[in-house]
Design an enzyme around this catalytic site. Structure first.
Site, mmCIF file in Angstrom:
data_model
loop_
_atom_site.group_PDB
_atom_site.id
_atom_site.type_symbol
_atom_site.label_atom_id
_atom_site.label_comp_id
_atom_site.label_asym_id
_atom_site.label_seq_id
_atom_site.Cartn_x
_atom_site.Cartn_y
_atom_site.Cartn_z
ATOM 1 N N GLU A 43 0.857 -1.191 0.000
ATOM 2 C CA GLU A 43 0.000 0.000 0.000
ATOM 3 C C GLU A 43 0.894 1.242 0.000
ATOM 4 O OE1 GLU A 43 -2.440 0.586 3.557
ATOM 5 O OE2 GLU A 43 -3.836 1.833 2.407
ATOM 6 N N LYS A 113 -9.662 2.117 -2.623
ATOM 7 C CA LYS A 113 -9.967 1.713 -1.231
ATOM 8 C C LYS A 113 -11.379 2.169 -0.867
ATOM 9 C CE LYS A 113 -7.462 1.790 3.217
ATOM 10 N NZ LYS A 113 -6.204 2.298 3.823
ATOM 11 N N CYS A 154 -5.821 -2.805 2.431
ATOM 12 C CA CYS A 154 -5.638 -2.674 3.881
ATOM 13 C C CYS A 154 -6.931 -2.714 4.685
ATOM 14 C CB CYS A 154 -4.823 -1.410 4.168
ATOM 15 S SG CYS A 154 -3.992 -1.494 5.764
HETATM 16 N N1 LIG Z 1 -3.832 1.361 7.210
HETATM 17 C C1 LIG Z 1 -5.031 0.802 7.077
HETATM 18 O O1 LIG Z 1 -5.755 1.068 6.156
HETATM 19 C C2 LIG Z 1 -5.555 -0.182 8.048
HETATM 20 C C3 LIG Z 1 -4.871 -0.504 9.304
HETATM 21 O O2 LIG Z 1 -3.744 -0.128 9.587
HETATM 22 C C4 LIG Z 1 -5.653 -1.330 10.230
HETATM 23 O O3 LIG Z 1 -6.790 -1.714 9.890
HETATM 24 O O4 LIG Z 1 -5.181 -1.626 11.317
#
Ligand SMILES: NC(=O)CC(=O)C(=O)O
Length: 277
Positions: A43, A113, A154
């Site tokens: 990401e 996302k 994520c």
């Molecule tokens: N960074 C993200 O989008 C998510 C995350 O770090 C988590 O769900 O914990």
């Protein structure tokens, strides 16, 4: 037998955007990665994970970073899940977007996302992606010569409904460019990749940025691959690393035959539909 040689690149994120792409290019050129079918980047692999950087680093689809990733996929003849990067649309909205390129460098998938990472853990991680980002609204599954793969970013992966929708659309592998942090990573990261794999009888792949103690946001790292039994095939530590894992889609078939969870669902009683809260 469909074996997918998959490279997971846990890269360092430099503030120099193009150094991040050079880093990916150098890794893809390394002898260990010759003959792979698929490579997955983290990401925000080319932009520090902080709200102040997203507008500054954002590019339109088919911008410089997109172009360079497309060329890399074509040069190495691989599927490339180009982690994610900030994307600016014509209206000026910014998304956290993952592009997928096929072996010819053509875009074969795109995910914005959907669930923005807005959390405030007392004494722990605070982040509010919605300060700068707009959420996407599409479930993403893309085609490969091996079959369909799901893609999300994520925080999206925390929502089991989304993974199930990808599986209902035929995904046998779910790919997740992600950057958990020092609050959530230790307890939730591995658990989540194993649990989604078990529930959905798929391979799950998480590609995270390496941890940088000087960065504003500390990535948990620990890029991971879990098989459809929920076994961890590979998990990195926090430093920059690259690993190749073999995904055997016959395993997905076998697990689904032997432990037919997906068939045993009681669709007559419950249905997964879009709902409003
Ligand atoms: N960074 C993200 O989008 C998510 C995350 O770090 C988590 O769900 O914990």
């Amino acid at each position: 037998m469909a074996i997918i040689k998959t490279a997971i690149l846990q890269t360092h994120v430099y503030t120099d955007k193009f150094r991040n792409i050079t880093q990916a290019a150098e890794l893809l050129a390394s002898p260990e990665l010759q003959g792979i079918d698929l490579a997955v980047l983290p990401e925000m692999f080319c932009c520090p994970y902080e709200n102040k950087y997203f507008p500054e680093y954002a590019e339109p689809e088919r911008g410089d970073t997109w172009e360079k990733c497309s060329r890399l996929a074509a040069e190495y003849g691989i599927y490339l899940v180009a982690g994610s990067m900030p994307e600016r649309d014509e209206a000026g909205n910014i998304y956290n977007t993952s592009y997928v390129f096929d072996r010819n460098g053509h875009q074969s998938g795109k995910h914005r996302k959907m669930h923005l990472f807005d959390i405030d853990v007392k004494g722990g991680q605070y982040f509010k992606e919605s300060d700068t980002l707009t959420p996407g609204d599409q479930v993403t599954v893309f085609d490969t010569e091996f079959g369909k793969m799901g893609l999300c970013i994520c925080y999206d992966f925390r929502f089991p409904e989304l993974a199930r929708l990808m599986v209902d659309e035929g995904a046998q592998v779910i790919i997740v460019p992600a950057a958990f942090n020092m609050t959530t990573g230790p307890l939730h990261w591995e658990l989540m990749f194993r649990q989604r794999a078990v529930d959905n009888q798929v391979y799950t792949i998480g590609a995270a940025p390496a941890r940088d103690l000087n960065a504003g946001y500390q990535s948990w790292g620990h890029s991971i691959a879990a098989d459809p039994w929920g076994k961890v095939l590979m998990e990195m530590e926090e430093k920059p690393d690259v690993k190749v894992v073999k995904l055997d889609l016959d395993e997905v078939k076998k697990v689904r035959e032997q432990l037919p969870l997906l068939k045993h669902r009681r669709g007559d009683i419950y249905a997964l539909t879009t709902f409003s809260l």
